[in-house]
Motif scaffolding. Structure first.
Motif, PDB file in Angstrom:
ATOM      1  N   TRP A 282      55.197  41.587  31.767  1.00 48.09           N
ATOM      2  CA  TRP A 282      55.024  40.348  31.559  1.00 48.09           C
ATOM      3  C   TRP A 282      54.484  39.630  32.786  1.00 48.09           C
ATOM      4  N   GLY A 283      53.399  38.736  32.400  1.00 51.96           N
ATOM      5  CA  GLY A 283      52.775  37.827  33.483  1.00 51.96           C
ATOM      6  C   GLY A 283      51.740  36.794  32.982  1.00 51.96           C
ATOM      7  N   ARG A 284      51.756  35.806  33.804  1.00 53.97           N
ATOM      8  CA  ARG A 284      50.836  34.663  33.369  1.00 53.97           C
ATOM      9  C   ARG A 284      49.601  34.439  34.621  1.00 53.97           C
ATOM     10  N   VAL A 285      48.578  34.286  34.233  1.00 51.79           N
ATOM     11  CA  VAL A 285      47.680  34.065  35.134  1.00 51.79           C
ATOM     12  C   VAL A 285      46.661  32.731  34.748  1.00 51.79           C
ATOM     13  N   VAL A 286      46.839  31.828  35.551  1.00 53.69           N
ATOM     14  CA  VAL A 286      45.787  30.408  34.966  1.00 53.69           C
ATOM     15  C   VAL A 286      44.932  30.485  36.303  1.00 53.69           C
ATOM     16  N   ASN A 287      43.727  30.114  35.921  1.00 49.61           N
ATOM     17  CA  ASN A 287      42.761  29.970  37.056  1.00 49.61           C
ATOM     18  C   ASN A 287      42.165  28.574  36.685  1.00 49.61           C
TER      19      ASN A 287
ATOM     20  N   GLY B  85      36.544  40.015  30.921  1.00 46.90           N
ATOM     21  CA  GLY B  85      36.819  41.305  30.586  1.00 46.90           C
ATOM     22  C   GLY B  85      38.185  41.796  30.980  1.00 46.90           C
ATOM     23  N   THR B  86      38.482  41.223  32.151  1.00 52.04           N
ATOM     24  CA  THR B  86      39.922  41.648  32.655  1.00 52.04           C
ATOM     25  C   THR B  86      40.923  41.172  31.912  1.00 52.04           C
ATOM     26  N   SER B  87      40.990  40.105  31.376  1.00 47.55           N
ATOM     27  CA  SER B  87      41.896  39.495  30.388  1.00 47.55           C
ATOM     28  C   SER B  87      42.235  40.640  29.301  1.00 47.55           C
ATOM     29  N   ARG B  88      41.094  41.101  28.878  1.00 51.59           N
ATOM     30  CA  ARG B  88      41.151  42.162  27.643  1.00 51.59           C
ATOM     31  C   ARG B  88      41.913  43.416  28.300  1.00 51.59           C
TER      32      ARG B  88
ATOM     33  N   THR C 214      48.846  37.667  30.417  1.00 56.92           N
ATOM     34  CA  THR C 214      47.590  36.961  29.786  1.00 56.92           C
ATOM     35  C   THR C 214      46.747  36.385  31.243  1.00 56.92           C
ATOM     36  N   ILE C 215      45.566  36.098  31.001  1.00 57.02           N
ATOM     37  CA  ILE C 215      44.679  35.516  32.124  1.00 57.02           C
ATOM     38  C   ILE C 215      43.950  34.418  31.360  1.00 57.02           C
ATOM     39  N   ASN C 216      43.799  33.343  31.642  1.00 51.54           N
ATOM     40  CA  ASN C 216      43.190  32.369  31.213  1.00 51.54           C
ATOM     41  C   ASN C 216      42.531  31.079  31.982  1.00 51.54           C
TER      42      ASN C 216
END
Ligand code: NAP
Length: 258
Positions: A131-136, A165-168, A176-178
């Motif tokens: 589990w993780g969440r990244v928001v830039n 690419g990395t988020s996939r 998730t990275i958004n």
């Protein structure tokens, strides 16, 4: 809505003021413990004290320049993190002919290579946990160039490519990275850009703000609180199927169908 992230731990970079602060406040409201960062200690401590007083969460402060290796090591020492919000100051405005190699390296360090280094540091732990969440925090300039912000247009485009690419590659591990793309928001950064317009055009600050607000269908600047709420939602349990997106928060200013 219960965001389902109470008790998680977030690193929110560049968060003593403006959009970073908005994200820190919204996450704290959702019950997330924070590691907050900025270079200036005084504003950072004041913001942290304010958040501690209003929300029952732990807040650790790290006064450091996030664009340096030492600064990143100082904040990362307070991990592991379930949530990462990357942010740093934006590059200065200018003309395409103004900038040399050093200016580009500085912008790339701040707005591309720093968020990438932070993601590389926290993603393995998030993936291991499942589990993780990244928001830039990036910029509207990724979708629609802001001509005077050539350094920003360039550096943020590079970050956007990396995230695409990395988020996939990490989504299958529950991470998730958004990217959140701010249009014009009422922060110190907006005041700095408006001040440049005041000087260049010889108009008053009120006129400069009114002129810019008139370019936004919503008719006003966005607020850090609105921005933070969007960030907290992307970090929530409900946002696990939102992967690799570039979400504009610009009051409709970018005139595009999709
Ligand atoms: P802001 O109001 O100027 O706040 C910037 C925050 O980041 C402050 O807390 C500042 O504290 C911290 N900071 C700046 N450089 C840092 C560094 N190297 N290391 C650690 N902390 C740092 O800016 P903002 O409006 O929130 O903008 C945030 C980002 O969104 C910027 O990259 C900006 O370019 C981008 N953006 C903003 C808008 C807008 O309308 N506001 C629109 C598009 C894009 P210290 O100075 O004490 O370090």
């Amino acid at each position: 809505m219960d965001l389902g992230i109470a008790g998680k731990r977030a690193l929110v970079c560049a968060s003593s003021k403006g959009l970073g602060r908005g994200c820190a406040e919204a996450l704290a409201e959702a019950g997330v413990d924070l590691v907050m960062n900025a270079r200036g200690l005084q504003a950072l401590e004041a913001t942290a004290a304010d958040i501690r007083a209003r929300h029952q969460v732990n807040v650790v402060t790290v006064a450091a320049d996030i664009t340096t290796e030492a600064g990143r090591a100082a904040v990362l020492a307070h991990g592991p993190f379930d949530i990462l919000v990357t942010n740093a100051g934006g590059p200065p405005p200018g003309m395409w002919s103004d900038w040399g190699r050093e200016d580009f390296i500085k912008a790339l360090d701040a707005n591309m290579l720093t968020p990438i280094a932070l993601m590389q540091a926290v993603l393995p732990g998030m993936m291991a946990k499942g589990w993780g969440r990244v928001v830039n925090i990036t910029s509207v300039s990724v979708k629609s160039p802001v001509a005077v912000l050539g350094l920003s247009n360039s550096a943020r485009a590079g970050l956007t490519g990396f995230v695409a690419g990395t988020s996939r590659q990490v989504a299958g591990k529950g991470v998730t990275i958004n990217n959140l793309l701010p249009g014009i928001h009422a922060t110190d950064r907006a005041i700095a850009l408006d001040t440049a317009v005041v000087k260049a055009k010889g108009i008053s600050m009120d006129d400069a703000i009114a002129e810019r607000a008139a370019t936004i269908p919503a008719g006003r600047y966005g607020t850090a609180a609105e921005f933070g709420a969007a960030c907290a939602f992307l970090c929530s349990q409900h946002a696990g199927f939102i992967v690799g997106q570039n979400i504009l928060l610009d009051g409709g200013a970018t005139n595009a169908t999709m």
